[in-house]
Motif scaffolding. Structure first.
Motif, PDB file in Angstrom:
ATOM      1  N   VAL A 164      18.489   7.941   4.611  1.00 26.63           N
ATOM      2  CA  VAL A 164      18.263   8.386   5.992  1.00 26.63           C
ATOM      3  C   VAL A 164      19.534   9.023   6.554  1.00 26.63           C
ATOM      4  N   ASN A 165      20.684   8.378   6.327  1.00 31.19           N
ATOM      5  CA  ASN A 165      21.959   8.945   6.800  1.00 31.19           C
ATOM      6  C   ASN A 165      22.228  10.306   6.171  1.00 31.19           C
ATOM      7  N   ARG A 166      21.942  10.443   4.897  1.00 31.67           N
ATOM      8  CA  ARG A 166      22.174  11.725   4.208  1.00 31.67           C
ATOM      9  C   ARG A 166      21.279  12.812   4.772  1.00 31.67           C
ATOM     10  N   LEU A 167      20.003  12.511   4.947  1.00 36.38           N
ATOM     11  CA  LEU A 167      19.084  13.518   5.476  1.00 36.38           C
ATOM     12  C   LEU A 167      19.430  13.882   6.913  1.00 36.38           C
ATOM     13  N   THR A 168      19.868  12.900   7.684  1.00 40.60           N
ATOM     14  CA  THR A 168      20.308  13.166   9.059  1.00 40.60           C
ATOM     15  C   THR A 168      21.567  14.031   9.063  1.00 40.60           C
TER      16      THR A 168
END
Length: 195
Positions: A164-168
């Protein structure tokens, strides 16, 4: 009459078994897995909000636990190849394997030993009608919040958070290119200052 079947649609219907080809490092079994994900809108290519993202959770063979597909990394394959194989065998999906989310050390509840696990994101492109473990596992698409709630393993929940952090961060990385307001992106942390 001859019929031709495209090789990209053929899947071995038997899962690999046994531990004779398993990799070990300092006595720890090496396991790899994927977090299969998709966007609700099939044409979408980036994350606009968490509500648009779904992940695929599977049941354990005994049906009591919910987790992401994972299994042993074998001597004749790379980490990514093993992750793809395990995901096809256990969840019946294929897609684009992205860069590793990380490495975790954890203790197996079943075997009372330590493992090292590597997780990769897999952007799903193909959901198979038939797959090797379809009779012993269920697969369920769910939201990020639902997956965090039902996933049985702390390290898989942490891998999901990293995804999630990477996609954000990728979303904000795109802003950097367009607006020039994001100054640094490292490990999912971002700085929106204008200085």
């Amino acid at each position: 009459m001859e019929a031709f079947v495209s090789q990209d649609k053929v899947v071995a219907m038997v899962s690999r078994t046994g531990r004779e080809l398993q990799r070990y490092r300092k006595g720890r079994r090496q396991v790899v897995g994927c977090i299969p994900y998709r966007y609700k809108n099939d044409v979408q290519t980036s994350l606009e909000s968490l509500e648009e993202l779904q992940v695929l959770i599977i049941t354990s063979k005994k049906g009591k636990a919910m987790l992401f597909p994972k299994g042993g990394w074998e001597l004749d394959e790379s980490k990514k190849e093993a992750a793809v194989r395990e995901t096809i065998e256990e969840a019946g999906v294929r897609g684009i394997v992205e860069e590793k989310l990380g490495k975790w050390s954890f203790k197996s509840k079943t075997y009372d030993t330590f493992y090292e696990g590597y997780m990769f994101p897999l952007l799903v492109q193909d959901q198979l009608e038939f797959w090797p473990e379809q009779h012993v596992r269920q697969r369920i698409w769910m939201s990020i919040s639902e997956a965090k709630e039902v996933c049985q393993h702390w390290w898989m929940k942490e891998a999901l958070e990293r995804l999630v952090n990477r996609l954000t961060a990728q979303k904000y990385g795109r802003v950097k290119q367009v607006v020039g307001s994001v100054h640094s992106i490292e490990d999912g942390k971002f700085d929106l200052s204008m200085g």
